[in-house]
Design an enzyme around this catalytic site. Structure first.
Site, PDB file in Angstrom:
ATOM      1  N   ASN A  12      43.835   5.364  17.423  1.00  0.00           N
ATOM      2  CA  ASN A  12      44.090   4.109  18.138  1.00  0.00           C
ATOM      3  C   ASN A  12      42.756   3.573  18.646  1.00  0.00           C
ATOM      4  OD1 ASN A  12      44.905   2.078  19.856  1.00  0.00           O
ATOM      5  ND2 ASN A  12      45.698   3.458  21.437  1.00  0.00           N
ATOM      6  N   LYS A  14      42.150   0.809  20.171  1.00  0.00           N
ATOM      7  CA  LYS A  14      42.269  -0.021  21.385  1.00  0.00           C
ATOM      8  C   LYS A  14      41.470  -1.321  21.223  1.00  0.00           C
ATOM      9  CE  LYS A  14      42.909   4.213  23.944  1.00  0.00           C
ATOM     10  NZ  LYS A  14      43.191   4.789  25.228  1.00  0.00           N
ATOM     11  N   HIS A  99      52.703   1.829  23.958  1.00  0.00           N
ATOM     12  CA  HIS A  99      51.581   2.627  24.480  1.00  0.00           C
ATOM     13  C   HIS A  99      51.532   2.479  25.998  1.00  0.00           C
ATOM     14  CE1 HIS A  99      47.472   3.931  25.300  1.00  0.00           C
ATOM     15  NE2 HIS A  99      47.529   4.576  24.140  1.00  0.00           N
ATOM     16  N   GLU A 101      49.207   2.007  28.000  1.00  0.00           N
ATOM     17  CA  GLU A 101      48.379   0.903  28.502  1.00  0.00           C
ATOM     18  C   GLU A 101      49.150  -0.409  28.438  1.00  0.00           C
ATOM     19  OE1 GLU A 101      44.937   1.703  26.082  1.00  0.00           O
ATOM     20  OE2 GLU A 101      44.587   3.534  27.224  1.00  0.00           O
ATOM     21  N   GLU A 171      52.568  11.101  24.978  1.00  0.00           N
ATOM     22  CA  GLU A 171      51.236  10.892  25.552  1.00  0.00           C
ATOM     23  C   GLU A 171      51.333  10.942  27.077  1.00  0.00           C
ATOM     24  OE1 GLU A 171      48.440   8.858  22.646  1.00  0.00           O
ATOM     25  OE2 GLU A 171      49.448   7.268  23.726  1.00  0.00           O
ATOM     26  N   GLY A 177      42.466   9.502  27.918  1.00  0.00           N
ATOM     27  CA  GLY A 177      41.122   9.054  28.270  1.00  0.00           C
ATOM     28  C   GLY A 177      40.506   9.806  29.429  1.00  0.00           C
ATOM     29  N   SER A 217      43.476  12.886  25.036  1.00  0.00           N
ATOM     30  CA  SER A 217      42.210  13.625  24.961  1.00  0.00           C
ATOM     31  C   SER A 217      42.185  14.658  23.826  1.00  0.00           C
ATOM     32  CB  SER A 217      41.886  14.266  26.312  1.00  0.00           C
ATOM     33  OG  SER A 217      41.750  13.269  27.310  1.00  0.00           O
ATOM     34  N   GLY A 238      42.723   8.552  20.765  1.00  0.00           N
ATOM     35  CA  GLY A 238      42.029   7.357  21.240  1.00  0.00           C
ATOM     36  C   GLY A 238      40.529   7.513  21.080  1.00  0.00           C
TER      37      GLY A 238
HETATM   38  C1  PEP Z   1      45.488   6.947  23.305  1.00  0.00           C
HETATM   39  O1  PEP Z   1      44.925   5.925  23.615  1.00  0.00           O
HETATM   40  O2  PEP Z   1      46.595   6.896  22.733  1.00  0.00           O
HETATM   41  C2  PEP Z   1      44.842   8.224  23.609  1.00  0.00           C
HETATM   42  C3  PEP Z   1      45.523   9.329  23.421  1.00  0.00           C
HETATM   43  O3  PEP Z   1      43.547   8.161  24.073  1.00  0.00           O
HETATM   44  P1  PEP Z   1      42.524   9.419  24.260  1.00  0.00           P
HETATM   45  O4  PEP Z   1      42.580  10.224  22.990  1.00  0.00           O
HETATM   46  O5  PEP Z   1      41.185   8.772  24.468  1.00  0.00           O
HETATM   47  O6  PEP Z   1      42.990  10.196  25.433  1.00  0.00           O
END
Ligand code: PEP
Length: 257
Positions: A12, A14, A99, A101, A171, A177, A217, A238
Site C-alpha cells: 500500500n 498511500k 483502511h 486511515e 491491521e 506505521g 509494520s 505500508g
Molecule cells: C498499512 O498502511 O496498511 C500498513 C500496514 O502500514 P505499515 O506497514 O507501514 O505499518
C-alpha cells in the site's frame, strides 16, 4: 487447509509516489520478483499512477490495486470520487477498502465499506477489506468485539459466491506505521477469530478458502514468523513496500529463509 490458500503480498503506497517514481519502482521490482511463484503480488499506487503502473506491469506477475473506491456504482455526479469501473478501466484488478486511515481521517463507516465492497464486486474488482482495533480497544479487552462489528457491518448482504472473492486484512491500528508489529501469536489469535466469524456468516467452505492478510509494520525480518502461522495468508505492507528492494524481500520471504 492453509496449503489451499495462495498467499497474497500487497504493498500500500498511500499518498506517496509520482507517476515517474511509480514507474521507476515497477521497473526495479519486476526482475526482483520474476521467479516468485509462491504468492500473488499486488501493489497499490495512488489513483494518478494506476494506469501507468498497470501498463508497465502488464504480462508480469505483479498486479495492481486501488487504495479506495466510490460506494456509488456511477457514473454520476459525485465530484472527487472514482468508481469501481473506472478503476478497472485504468488496469487495476484489486481494491483496498476500509483502511484504518480512511476510517480515522475520512469518516469511513462499516456501511460505506459495505457499499464499496458491493460496487467493487459488481465489476469484478477483488476487495481487500481492512479491519482492526485501536490500542485503547485492545487494552480494554474489546479487540475481538470491534473486529467482529467491522466484519458483520462490512460484509452485510453478500452471497457466498461474492464472499468467496473477498480478502480480509487484519491491521491492528497500533501496529500501523509504528514499528510495533503484533507478535505472530497475537496476530494468529485474531486471524483464527476472523476465520471463525466468516464461518459463522458464510459457512465452513468459504471460511477455509478466505485469505486473511496481516498488516502493521511488516518488514523483511518479521514476515517469515508471521507467515508460519496457521491462519496468516499474506501481508498488507505500508512503509516497507515503498522500496522495491525491501518489498521484494518480503515477497521472497521463503527464499530468504
Ligand atoms: C498499512 O498502511 O496498511 C500498513 C500496514 O502500514 P505499515 O506497514 O507501514 O505499518
Amino acid at each position: 487447509m492453509k496449503a489451499m490458500r495462495q498467499p497474497v503480498i500487497a504493498g500500500n503506497w498511500k499518498m506517496y509516489m509520482t507517476i515517474a517514481e511509480s514507474l521507476d519502482f515497477a521497473r526495479a521490482l519486476k526482475p526482483l520478483v520474476v521467479a516468485s511463484t509462491g504468492c500473488e503480488i499486488v501493489v497499490a499506487p495512488p489513483f494518478t499512477a494506476i494506469k501507468a503502473v498497470s501498463d508497465r506491469l502488464e504480462g508480469s506477475n505483479v498486479e495492481v490495486a486501488a487504495q479506495d473506491v466510490a460506494s456509488e456504482p456511477g457514473p454520476g455526479a459525485f465530484t472527487g470520487e472514482v468508481s469501481a469501473s473506472m478503476i478497472r478501466d485504468a488496469g487495476a484488478k484489486w481494491v483496498i477498502i476500509g483502511h484504518s486511515e480512511r476510517r480515522q481521517y475520512y469518516g469511513e463507516s462499516d456501511e460505506s465499506v459495505n457499499g464499496k465492497i458491493h460496487a467493487s464486486i459488481a465489476v469484478g474488482l477483488l476487495p481487500i477489506v481492512c479491519v482492526g482495533e485501536r490500542l485503547e480497544e485492545r487494552n480494554a479487552g474489546r479487540a475481538e468485539q470491534i473486529v467482529d462489528a467491522q466484519l458483520s457491518g462490512g460484509l452485510r448482504n453478500l452471497t457466498e459466491s461474492e464472499a468467496s472473492r473477498i480478502i480480509i486484512a487484519y491491521e491492528p491500528i497500533w501496529a500501523i506505521g509504528t514499528g510495533q508489529t503484533a507478535t505472530p501469536e497475537t496476530a494468529q489469535q485474531m486471524h483464527a477469530f476472523i476465520r471463525l466469524r466468516i464461518k459463522a456468516i458464510f459457512g465452513g467452505p468459504i471460511a477455509d478458502k478466505t485469505r486473511i492478510l496481516y498488516g502493521g509494520s511488516v518488514k523483511p525480518d518479521n514476515i517469515l514468523a508471521l507467515m508460519n502461522q496457521a491462519d496468516i495468508d499474506g501481508a498488507l505492507v505500508g512503509g516497507a513496500s515503498l522500496e522495491a528492494d525491501s518489498f521484494a524481500r518480503i515477497v521472497n520471504y521463503k527464499q530468504s529463509d
